[in-house]
Structures are given as structure tokens and as C-alpha cells.
Design a protein around this motif. Structure first.
Motif, PDB file in Angstrom:
ATOM      1  N   THR A 207       0.861  -1.182   0.000  1.00  0.00           N
ATOM      2  CA  THR A 207       0.000   0.000   0.000  1.00  0.00           C
ATOM      3  C   THR A 207       0.896   1.229   0.000  1.00  0.00           C
ATOM      4  OG1 THR A 207      -1.856  -1.019   1.180  1.00  0.00           O
ATOM      5  CG2 THR A 207      -1.686   1.372   1.298  1.00  0.00           C
ATOM      6  N   PHE A 208       0.775   2.057  -1.015  1.00  0.00           N
ATOM      7  CA  PHE A 208       1.470   3.339  -1.029  1.00  0.00           C
ATOM      8  C   PHE A 208       0.609   4.380  -0.317  1.00  0.00           C
ATOM      9  CE2 PHE A 208       3.590   1.489  -4.817  1.00  0.00           C
ATOM     10  CZ  PHE A 208       4.905   1.650  -4.395  1.00  0.00           C
ATOM     11  N   VAL A 209       1.254   5.239   0.465  1.00  0.00           N
ATOM     12  CA  VAL A 209       0.543   6.264   1.222  1.00  0.00           C
ATOM     13  C   VAL A 209       1.049   7.633   0.780  1.00  0.00           C
ATOM     14  CG1 VAL A 209      -0.203   6.991   3.511  1.00  0.00           C
ATOM     15  CG2 VAL A 209       0.553   4.630   3.158  1.00  0.00           C
ATOM     16  N   VAL A 210       0.138   8.448   0.276  1.00  0.00           N
ATOM     17  CA  VAL A 210       0.484   9.772  -0.258  1.00  0.00           C
ATOM     18  C   VAL A 210      -0.238  10.830   0.560  1.00  0.00           C
ATOM     19  CG1 VAL A 210       0.466  11.260  -2.301  1.00  0.00           C
ATOM     20  CG2 VAL A 210       0.756   8.784  -2.566  1.00  0.00           C
ATOM     21  N   GLY A 211       0.488  11.879   0.933  1.00  0.00           N
ATOM     22  CA  GLY A 211      -0.074  12.907   1.800  1.00  0.00           C
ATOM     23  C   GLY A 211      -0.513  14.166   1.083  1.00  0.00           C
ATOM     24  N   ASN A 212      -0.979  15.105   1.868  1.00  0.00           N
ATOM     25  CA  ASN A 212      -1.493  16.395   1.408  1.00  0.00           C
ATOM     26  C   ASN A 212      -0.488  17.148   0.540  1.00  0.00           C
ATOM     27  OD1 ASN A 212      -1.481  19.526   2.272  1.00  0.00           O
ATOM     28  ND2 ASN A 212      -3.575  18.815   2.012  1.00  0.00           N
ATOM     29  N   GLU A 213      -1.006  17.910  -0.422  1.00  0.00           N
ATOM     30  CA  GLU A 213      -0.164  18.623  -1.377  1.00  0.00           C
ATOM     31  C   GLU A 213       0.858  19.545  -0.703  1.00  0.00           C
ATOM     32  OE1 GLU A 213      -4.033  17.733  -3.538  1.00  0.00           O
ATOM     33  OE2 GLU A 213      -3.457  18.420  -1.545  1.00  0.00           O
ATOM     34  N   GLY A 214       0.461  20.230   0.354  1.00  0.00           N
ATOM     35  CA  GLY A 214       1.372  21.163   0.999  1.00  0.00           C
ATOM     36  C   GLY A 214       2.036  20.610   2.243  1.00  0.00           C
ATOM     37  N   ALA A 215       1.248  19.978   3.096  1.00  0.00           N
ATOM     38  CA  ALA A 215       1.743  19.521   4.396  1.00  0.00           C
ATOM     39  C   ALA A 215       2.344  18.132   4.364  1.00  0.00           C
ATOM     40  CB  ALA A 215       0.607  19.560   5.418  1.00  0.00           C
ATOM     41  N   GLY A 216       2.089  17.378   3.319  1.00  0.00           N
ATOM     42  CA  GLY A 216       2.570  16.008   3.274  1.00  0.00           C
ATOM     43  C   GLY A 216       1.772  15.118   4.208  1.00  0.00           C
ATOM     44  N   LEU A 217       2.355  14.010   4.615  1.00  0.00           N
ATOM     45  CA  LEU A 217       1.685  13.083   5.518  1.00  0.00           C
ATOM     46  C   LEU A 217       1.714  13.594   6.952  1.00  0.00           C
ATOM     47  CD1 LEU A 217       3.043   9.635   4.284  1.00  0.00           C
ATOM     48  CD2 LEU A 217       0.678  10.424   4.117  1.00  0.00           C
ATOM     49  N   SER A 218       0.654  13.306   7.680  1.00  0.00           N
ATOM     50  CA  SER A 218       0.665  13.606   9.110  1.00  0.00           C
ATOM     51  C   SER A 218       1.704  12.722   9.789  1.00  0.00           C
ATOM     52  CB  SER A 218      -0.713  13.349   9.717  1.00  0.00           C
ATOM     53  OG  SER A 218      -1.041  11.966   9.636  1.00  0.00           O
ATOM     54  N   ALA A 219       2.240  13.213  10.909  1.00  0.00           N
ATOM     55  CA  ALA A 219       3.274  12.456  11.609  1.00  0.00           C
ATOM     56  C   ALA A 219       2.768  11.090  12.048  1.00  0.00           C
ATOM     57  CB  ALA A 219       3.763  13.257  12.823  1.00  0.00           C
ATOM     58  N   GLY A 220       1.525  11.042  12.507  1.00  0.00           N
ATOM     59  CA  GLY A 220       0.966   9.777  12.973  1.00  0.00           C
ATOM     60  C   GLY A 220       0.853   8.749  11.870  1.00  0.00           C
ATOM     61  N   LEU A 221       0.405   9.172  10.690  1.00  0.00           N
ATOM     62  CA  LEU A 221       0.249   8.212   9.593  1.00  0.00           C
ATOM     63  C   LEU A 221       1.614   7.787   9.053  1.00  0.00           C
ATOM     64  CD1 LEU A 221      -2.005   6.750   8.126  1.00  0.00           C
ATOM     65  CD2 LEU A 221      -1.904   8.486   6.352  1.00  0.00           C
ATOM     66  N   ALA A 222       2.557   8.714   9.028  1.00  0.00           N
ATOM     67  CA  ALA A 222       3.906   8.358   8.592  1.00  0.00           C
ATOM     68  C   ALA A 222       4.501   7.289   9.505  1.00  0.00           C
ATOM     69  CB  ALA A 222       4.792   9.592   8.561  1.00  0.00           C
ATOM     70  N   ARG A 223       4.258   7.417  10.811  1.00  0.00           N
ATOM     71  CA  ARG A 223       4.767   6.416  11.769  1.00  0.00           C
ATOM     72  C   ARG A 223       4.049   5.085  11.613  1.00  0.00           C
ATOM     73  NH1 ARG A 223       4.625  10.862  15.417  1.00  0.00           N
ATOM     74  NH2 ARG A 223       2.606  10.104  16.191  1.00  0.00           N
ATOM     75  N   ALA A 224       2.786   5.134  11.194  1.00  0.00           N
ATOM     76  CA  ALA A 224       2.005   3.908  11.059  1.00  0.00           C
ATOM     77  C   ALA A 224       2.448   3.059   9.871  1.00  0.00           C
ATOM     78  CB  ALA A 224       0.517   4.244  10.930  1.00  0.00           C
ATOM     79  N   ALA A 225       3.115   3.680   8.902  1.00  0.00           N
ATOM     80  CA  ALA A 225       3.564   2.947   7.725  1.00  0.00           C
ATOM     81  C   ALA A 225       4.751   2.058   8.055  1.00  0.00           C
ATOM     82  CB  ALA A 225       3.935   3.926   6.613  1.00  0.00           C
ATOM     83  N   SER A 226       4.890   0.983   7.290  1.00  0.00           N
ATOM     84  CA  SER A 226       6.010   0.057   7.500  1.00  0.00           C
ATOM     85  C   SER A 226       7.347   0.729   7.216  1.00  0.00           C
ATOM     86  CB  SER A 226       5.872  -1.168   6.598  1.00  0.00           C
ATOM     87  OG  SER A 226       4.627  -1.801   6.750  1.00  0.00           O
ATOM     88  N   VAL A 227       7.388   1.482   6.120  1.00  0.00           N
ATOM     89  CA  VAL A 227       8.617   2.169   5.719  1.00  0.00           C
ATOM     90  C   VAL A 227       8.286   3.542   5.164  1.00  0.00           C
ATOM     91  CG1 VAL A 227       9.904   0.049   5.233  1.00  0.00           C
ATOM     92  CG2 VAL A 227       8.560   1.117   3.420  1.00  0.00           C
ATOM     93  N   ARG A 228       9.262   4.428   5.238  1.00  0.00           N
ATOM     94  CA  ARG A 228       9.145   5.748   4.617  1.00  0.00           C
ATOM     95  C   ARG A 228      10.205   5.843   3.538  1.00  0.00           C
ATOM     96  NH1 ARG A 228      10.031  10.027   9.057  1.00  0.00           N
ATOM     97  NH2 ARG A 228       9.395  11.453   7.389  1.00  0.00           N
ATOM     98  N   VAL A 229       9.809   6.319   2.369  1.00  0.00           N
ATOM     99  CA  VAL A 229      10.771   6.412   1.267  1.00  0.00           C
ATOM    100  C   VAL A 229      10.667   7.771   0.591  1.00  0.00           C
ATOM    101  CG1 VAL A 229      10.613   3.917   0.851  1.00  0.00           C
ATOM    102  CG2 VAL A 229       9.223   5.495  -0.518  1.00  0.00           C
ATOM    103  N   ARG A 230      11.742   8.143  -0.055  1.00  0.00           N
ATOM    104  CA  ARG A 230      11.758   9.372  -0.853  1.00  0.00           C
ATOM    105  C   ARG A 230      11.989   8.996  -2.306  1.00  0.00           C
ATOM    106  NH1 ARG A 230      17.013  10.066  -2.174  1.00  0.00           N
ATOM    107  NH2 ARG A 230      18.523   8.978  -0.831  1.00  0.00           N
ATOM    108  N   ILE A 231      11.616   9.890  -3.193  1.00  0.00           N
ATOM    109  CA  ILE A 231      11.918   9.738  -4.611  1.00  0.00           C
ATOM    110  C   ILE A 231      13.139  10.601  -4.896  1.00  0.00           C
ATOM    111  CG2 ILE A 231      11.104  10.124  -6.968  1.00  0.00           C
ATOM    112  CD1 ILE A 231       8.252   9.719  -5.902  1.00  0.00           C
ATOM    113  N   PRO A 232      14.276  10.022  -5.253  1.00  0.00           N
ATOM    114  CA  PRO A 232      15.483  10.814  -5.491  1.00  0.00           C
ATOM    115  C   PRO A 232      15.251  11.862  -6.583  1.00  0.00           C
ATOM    116  CG  PRO A 232      16.023   8.482  -5.360  1.00  0.00           C
ATOM    117  CD  PRO A 232      14.531   8.576  -5.415  1.00  0.00           C
ATOM    118  N   MET A 233      15.691  13.076  -6.304  1.00  0.00           N
ATOM    119  CA  MET A 233      15.532  14.167  -7.264  1.00  0.00           C
ATOM    120  C   MET A 233      16.881  14.855  -7.448  1.00  0.00           C
ATOM    121  SD  MET A 233      11.854  15.839  -6.261  1.00  0.00           S
ATOM    122  CE  MET A 233      12.376  16.226  -4.589  1.00  0.00           C
ATOM    123  N   PRO A 234      17.643  14.463  -8.454  1.00  0.00           N
ATOM    124  CA  PRO A 234      18.963  15.050  -8.661  1.00  0.00           C
ATOM    125  C   PRO A 234      18.916  16.474  -9.188  1.00  0.00           C
ATOM    126  CG  PRO A 234      18.448  13.503 -10.414  1.00  0.00           C
ATOM    127  CD  PRO A 234      17.360  13.374  -9.400  1.00  0.00           C
TER     128      PRO A 234
END
Length: 261
Positions: A207-234
Motif C-alpha cells: 500500500t502506497f501512502v500519499v499525503g497532502n499537497e502542501g503539508a505532506g503526511l501527518s506524523a501519525g500516519l507516517a509512523r504507522a507505515a512500514s517504511v518511509r521512502v523518498r523519490i530521489p531528485m537530482p
């Protein structure tokens, strides 16, 4: 087919109210779709239509006639062109509007293989884009938190381009509760994460979890996820649009499953 030429007609007034009022659509549990593509997708998925409105100039078009024939017991009404244009939400109306009972999502099983969860995405274009990407990637379920744009609004439906009818869409979902019982890996997208999306194993149930356009994911939901990842942007951009980021993640899972499985 019955023809309506007066703005005072009760059926036309009811359509105009539905087309312009989100509150009316929610109150009556009805949705409005416009254009032959959306109507075709709806019928192909087996969703019943309540009423079909056709503009006078489009009434004899073969494509419209074919859709009317497939619509079964739906009431078909011809609107004078000026009336149709008055309720249409697009710049170049295709001459076809349908009203249907808003489909209701069903509970997502804990062992679902491919899901998308959206927290407080408020832009209809982003929600529609992600629904379209989810359907194209083969995800079966999309869960939306109560703060998301209404999935069945005309703007989201247009952006989704028929994807709604290929998905189980669950609105008003408690995303933290779902992640707590989900048996696969839940992956939260976060620009602050250390792990890279491309170095994360996405081949199992996910399950991918995507957050609000400006604020991103809430801290609680981010902690609830198995892993947190970023998309590399060079490059020099600070962030990605939520619809783009979620789409990249969905298709990275598709790539891994095709190449690495």
C-alpha cells in the motif's frame, strides 16, 4: 425519447442542481458523468445508469445511439442544445450526460495485493490523476481519508478518465486503522525519508501512502507505515506534485514486479 426545451422543466432543474451542487449530489447519493468515454466505462463495468441526457445535435450520432442501447432501463431524455450547454461542465460538450447512483466502496481486505491510500489530498486534479494511475498500474483499491476531495465530483471524474469504474474506491477511510491490519508493506512517500523508493522491495503486497499537497503526511500516519521512502531528485526542484509522486511510486512497483519477479 422525451424532449425538453424549457428551463422550467422539473427534470432539467433537477439535473442543473445536481450538476452544480456537491451537497445535492451527496444528499441524493448520485453522481454526474459527462462524455461518451465515461459513460462507456461506466456501462462496461456494469454500473447502472439512472438517467441519460442527450443534446439535440448529438441524439442521432451512432456512438450515442450505441450507448443508449446498452443503458438498459435508464430514462433517456433529449435536451435542447442551449439547455445542454447550460449544465455541461466542459468547454466543448460531447452531447451526453448521465446520472448514476454513486458507487459505494467495500472494505479492503487485509491481504489485498496492491493499494493506494490518500491522506487529505484536496486538489481534484491530483485525486483524479492518482485514481487514473492506480487503475493503469493494476491497483485494486484506493482509500481516501475524510479530508480528501470527493472522488465522485465532476472534476475528479474528468481527471480520472474512467479509472473510477476499474477500482474499489473507499472514501472517509481511517487510514491508520487500515495500515494497522494490512498484512503487506505500507510505504509512505516523504521527501524527508532516508530510504530511496528505488532501493525498496515493492514486489509483495503493498500500500502506497500519499499525503497532502502542501503539508505532506501527518506524523501519525507516517509512523504507522512500514517504511518511509523518498523519490530521489537530482535536479533543482524542491518537491514533486502529489499526483506525479504517487504515480511514480505505483509504476516503480509495476517495474519491479515485471523485471525482478
Amino acid at each position: 425519447m422525451k424532449t425538453i426545451a424549457s428551463r422550467d422543466n422539473a427534470a432539467f432543474k433537477a439535473l442543473a442542481k445536481l450538476a452544480s451542487s456537491a451537497a445535492e449530489r451527496r444528499k441524493r447519493s448520485l453522481s454526474v458523468i459527462e462524455g461518451t468515454h465515461l459513460v462507456d466505462a461506466c456501462l462496461a463495468a456494469g454500473h447502472p445508469l439512472e438517467t441519460i441526457f442527450v443534446s439535440r445535435h448529438a441524439a442521432d450520432a451512432p456512438e450515442v445511439q450505441e450507448l443508449l442501447a446498452r443503458a438498459g432501463s435508464a430514462t433517456a431524455i433529449v435536451l435542447a442544445d442551449a439547455l445542454f450547454e447550460a449544465v455541461s461542465s466542459v468547454e466543448s460538450p460531447a452531447g451526453l450526460i448521465a446520472v448514476l447512483p454513486t458507487p459505494r466502496g467495500h472494505a479492503v481486505p487485509p491481504d489485498a495485493r496492491f493499494c493506494l491510500a490518500l491522506e487529505d489530498l484536496q486538489d481534484p486534479g491530483n485525486v483524479g490523476t492518482l485514481l487514473r494511475s492506480a487503475a493503469a498500474a493494476g491497483a485494486g483499491h484506493v482509500l481516501l481519508s475524510p479530508g480528501c476531495a470527493f472522488a465522485w465530483s465532476p472534476k475528479v471524474l474528468r481527471a480520472g478518465q474512467g479509472a473510477h469504474f476499474a477500482l474499489n474506491i473507499v472514501e472517509g477511510a481511517d487510514l491508520a486503522d487500515f495500515l494497522a491490519v494490512f498484512r503487506g508493506t505500507s510505504v509512505a512517500l516523504s521527501g524527508e525519508a532516508k530510504a530511496s523508493l528505488y532501493e525498496t522491495d515493492l514486489r509483495g503486497p503493498i500500500t502506497f501512502v500519499v499525503g497532502n499537497e502542501g503539508a505532506g503526511l501527518s506524523a501519525g500516519l507516517a509512523r504507522a507505515a512500514s517504511v518511509r521512502v523518498r523519490i530521489p531528485m537530482p535536479g533543482r526542484a524542491e518537491s514533486l506534485n502529489a499526483g506525479v509522486a504517487g504515480s511514480i511510486a505505483l509504476f516503480e512497483a509495476v517495474r519491479q514486479r515485471a523485471v525482478l519477479s
